[in-house]
Design an enzyme around this catalytic site. Structure first.
Site, mmCIF file in Angstrom:
data_model
loop_
_atom_site.group_PDB
_atom_site.id
_atom_site.type_symbol
_atom_site.label_atom_id
_atom_site.label_comp_id
_atom_site.label_asym_id
_atom_site.label_seq_id
_atom_site.Cartn_x
_atom_site.Cartn_y
_atom_site.Cartn_z
ATOM 1 N N SER A 72 0.824 -1.204 0.000
ATOM 2 C CA SER A 72 0.000 0.000 0.000
ATOM 3 C C SER A 72 0.857 1.253 0.000
ATOM 4 C CB SER A 72 -0.925 0.003 1.215
ATOM 5 O OG SER A 72 -0.175 -0.037 2.418
ATOM 6 N N ARG A 129 -4.430 3.089 15.460
ATOM 7 C CA ARG A 129 -4.732 2.199 14.343
ATOM 8 C C ARG A 129 -5.903 1.294 14.723
ATOM 9 N NH1 ARG A 129 -5.550 0.486 9.270
ATOM 10 N NH2 ARG A 129 -4.633 -1.535 8.786
ATOM 11 N N ASP A 134 0.027 -11.967 1.308
ATOM 12 C CA ASP A 134 0.410 -11.579 2.665
ATOM 13 C C ASP A 134 -0.126 -12.565 3.697
ATOM 14 O OD1 ASP A 134 1.733 -9.333 1.819
ATOM 15 O OD2 ASP A 134 0.049 -7.987 2.142
ATOM 16 N N CYS A 181 4.554 -9.415 9.503
ATOM 17 C CA CYS A 181 4.993 -8.217 10.206
ATOM 18 C C CYS A 181 4.737 -8.310 11.698
ATOM 19 C CB CYS A 181 4.296 -6.973 9.648
ATOM 20 S SG CYS A 181 2.507 -7.008 9.731
ATOM 21 N N HIS A 228 5.625 2.348 11.102
ATOM 22 C CA HIS A 228 4.707 2.723 12.172
ATOM 23 C C HIS A 228 5.207 3.923 12.964
ATOM 24 C CE1 HIS A 228 2.033 -0.587 11.446
ATOM 25 N NE2 HIS A 228 3.040 -1.422 11.442
#
Length: 764
Positions: A442, A524, A608, A652, A703
């Protein structure tokens, strides 16, 4: 009389008020006073939602993460921020995300931007916590101000407060030693601070404190088991009653330990740990409270109240006032209020319960136990009707999907050739340089993207106009990548609201909420789709977007998909069949998309599996069963393609060194992983395990708003090259870039591409 309480409440707000307040503060658009006022307003509202409970949790509200809160309460700050003399809240955000508000500091100063704390998953949930950091020299110092301020607010509102804290053994167990020292050696320094905290709470007139020790549902060696005895015998002199809370699983071999710790009460997960209940009744002293988590705090399906009462009523007669009932765990993991949903299918809505509805279910159970079932006969009848409706609905069961599932065999998950043969063919086709660069999928979700999405959903623009708007954003992403000089492109995922929701919206067997948000970390939030029935794929989901992006460049364009295990683990999953069955259904559906992308001449396809490790059972003895069906599901999805098609996967913010063999069994041609926050420590597994395929260890912590330097990324990759042959290394960020802004992404990726060029020139 059965006592009711709750372990924690969602803190983001029914309309994500906390998210927007945090992001406004971080951008310098609002003041600290405004942020704190929003926090106080949310706490007041949430306490009122829980007002009828016998005990209401206080201290579960956090501006970022409850574990980070505990670190600040204990005075355990990373050395890199200890010298900061300014506002405590800004220092808190530095640890959480690398920096605080734009107006709070000079970013060029020594404390403007620092390395953010490492982040990983809270047990087997999709909630991320900031990992406590320890060294042999770590000291602790009590700062109870945050908790005391919230208790004062609660008392002013007439709340029957039960403070909530993370227990000392779990706190040490989930932290990380930065110098390989023994974390348990710190217990003797830590316990006096916990003792002082409990004494402080007792002085405030508190009767009970909830002390969370979920590590008790994992396999503990003798040393860690002994640590529990040391800790709670030290704390037993406190003048406050301790409710030791466990959740997420079974106690099993830790039952005797948990039952006999010198605490006043024990909370257990009576859904995931149902088999613990009877042994605990035989082991616990006759004075101790037993709190049972009888409402699932992790999922959104209505509880079968009649079935629950059938086994709960005898326990209520046996225990009397010693029986407490609650959700299994904090309701942090479910959305706030089902009544906010005005567009959700009525039948499916009748099967669901969000946080506020779960507390009503708890009240019905308590009334039935304390006054008899006749007192809530209408509520029990309505519950029975909803349970039966879901059980027999033809929308849940699809014979065609079940028939396809029966045709799965071992060959479906096998690539045509071994990796070495595939790699040679892919190299010849793709012609990539050494240390090839790419991103994870993204690009920033701009205001223009969000506006177009809102207009389309509201019917203000039609499908053609929406497609034009998304194509314009895709074209922008391609142009930026051309200028940056990346080697393998992505289309930027402008059309995707969320990496799981996007696919769920196009699969039969899914439903969607409008306000079903849950916190993943900090500000988030994610809105997990609701997997209620058998899964199938009516049509292609990504092909046209990827084909359009590829038409704009001669560089390889990755097809971007979310894998079956991640879709499963990041959904609210049906609980009426094994999770493995739902995962295989998803695998077959996503496999069809992979094959359609290949037919469209997409030669690099990323699938993913960010949540692969997240789904691991908490006990290692159960890992192999999960990994067998999870890895097989990925292989079914990925392995129908030709040798020339390069399959990537991404993971991740998970510790996966202990499952590296299973990851290798996935047989992806390239795996990209998070390593920047851990300073490449996650590559330690490669010291002893020779990973056979290619790997991209992330060098850009997406992040954090901090922009990594070229030098920093080169140093990280050189560390990686000590463990993985340079010819099999990729250079990429940790994760997707949707949460960042273009003015952060462009300089960061510019440095990343420059780092790759330096590596090509300097690393053999």
């Amino acid at each position: 009389m059965a006592i009711t309480h709750n372990l924690g409440f969602p803190r983001i707000g029914a309309k994500r008020e906390l998210k927007f307040a945090l992001e406004s503060y971080w951008k310098g658009l609002s003041s600290r006073n405004v942020l704190e006022a929003q926090g106080a307003q949310l706490r007041q509202r949430h306490w009122q939602d829980q007002f009828n409970l016998d005990f209401v949790p206080v201290g579960d509200f956090s501006f970022y993460d409850q574990v980070l809160d505990m670190s600040f309460t204990l005075g355990n700050l990373p050395e890199r921020v200890r010298g900061f003399q300014g506002d405590t809240l800004d220092n808190y955000f530095r640890v959480a995300r690398g920096r605080s508000a734009q107006t709070a500091e000079d970013h060029a100063s020594c404390c403007g931007g620092v390395a953010a704390g490492e982040m990983t998953k809270w047990f087997d949930t999709n909630y991320h916590y900031i990992v406590p950091e320890f060294t042999a020299d770590t000291q602790f110092k009590l700062d109870a101000s945050r908790l005391l301020e919230q208790l004062a607010e609660a008392r002013a509102q007439g709340i029957k407060a039960k403070p909530v804290i993370v227990g000392p053994v779990t706190y040490l167990a989930i932290g990380k030693s930065k110098d390989d020292s023994d974390r348990l050696a710190l217990l003797s320094r830590l316990l006096p601070v916990y003792g002082a905290l409990l004494d402080t709470l007792a002085a405030q007139g508190m009767e009970w404190v909830q002390i969370d020790e979920p590590i008790l549902v994992t396999e503990l060696n003798a040393e860690w088991q002994h640590a529990f005895n040391i800790a709670y015998h030290h704390l037993k002199s406190s003048r406050i009653k301790l409710l030791l809370a466990t959740y997420f699983g079974e106690l099993r071999e830790n039952r005797y330990l948990a039952a006999n710790l010198p605490v006043a009460g024990l909370h257990v997960d009576a859904i995931n740990g149902f088999d613990d209940i009877q042994p605990l009744l035989n082991l616990m002293p006759s004075f101790k409270v037993l709190s049972l988590g009888v409402i699932n705090g992790r999922n959104i399906w209505k509880a079968d109240l009649n079935e629950t009462l059938a086994w709960l009523e005898p326990l209520a007669k046996q225990l009397g006032d010693r029986l407490w009932i609650a959700p299994t765990c904090s309701l942090l993991h479910v959305p706030v209020d089902l009544n906010s949903e005005q567009k959700l299918d009525g039948e499916i809505k009748s099967w669901l319960a969000f946080a506020k509805q779960k507390l009503k279910e708890l009240a019905v159970l308590a009334t039935a136990l304390n006054q008899g079932r006749d007192a809530v006969k209408d509520e029990l009848a309505a519950n029975r009707a909803a349970i039966e409706s879901r059980r027999h609905s033809p929308r849940v069961n699809n014979p065609e999907v079940k028939a396809a599932l029966a045709q799965i065999d071992a060959q479906l998950g096998q690539r045509k050739s071994f990796y070495a043969q595939r790699a040679a063919k892919q190299a010849a086709l793709l012609k990539l340089p050494k240390f090839p660069t790419t991103t994870i999928g993204s690009f920033p979700q701009t205001a223009e993207i969000r506006l177009a999405r809102r207009q389309f959903k509201a019917g203000e623009i039609d499908g053609a106009a929406y497609t034009i708007a998304m194509q314009a954003e895709i074209a922008r992403s391609v142009r930026e990548q051309e200028v940056l000089g990346l080697d393998v492109f992505v289309h930027g995922e402008a059309e995707r609201n969320d990496m799981v929701e996007y696919f769920g919206e196009q699969l039969d067997g899914y439903a969607f909420s409008e306000f079903g948000w849950v916190q993943s970390y900090g500000s988030r939030c994610v809105k997990p789709p609701i997997l209620f029935g058998d899964i199938s794929r009516p049509k292609a989901m990504t092909v046209e977007w990827t084909r359009y992006a590829q038409s704009l460049t001669t560089k390889p364009m990755k097809g971007m998909l979310t894998g079956p295990v991640t879709i499963l683990n990041w959904s609210f999953v049906r609980d009426d069949q094994p999770r493995s069955v739902s995962c295989y259904q998803l695998a077959l559906a996503i496999r069809e998309e992979v094959l359609d992308l290949e037919k469209a001449e997409v030669r690099v396809i990323q699938i993913d599996e960010a949540a692969l490790r997240e789904g691991l059972p908490l006990r290692k003895a159960q890992w192999s069963t999960y990994l067998n069906w999870a890895v097989e599901s990925f292989r079914i999805t990925a392995n129908g393609v030709a040798d020339e098609t390069q399959i990537h996967t991404h993971m991740c913010y998970s510790e996966f060194n202990d499952i590296i063999a299973a990851i290798a069994d996935m047989d992806a041609d390239v795996i990209t992983i998070e390593t920047s926050r851990s300073d490449m420590e996650l590559l330690d597994a490669f010291d002893h395990f020779k990973y056979p395929n290619e790997i991209g260890p992330g060098v850009y912590d997406i992040h954090s708003p901090n922009i990594p330097t070229e030098r920093h990324m080169v140093e990280l990759m050189k560390k990686a090259a000590e463990r993985v042959p340079a010819e099999r290394l990729w250079v990429n960020p940790d994760c997707g870039l949707k949460t960042r802004q273009w003015n952060e992404v462009i300089p960061a990726l510019t440095n990343m591409v420059a780092a790759a060029k330096t590596l090509r020139a300097t690393v053999a």
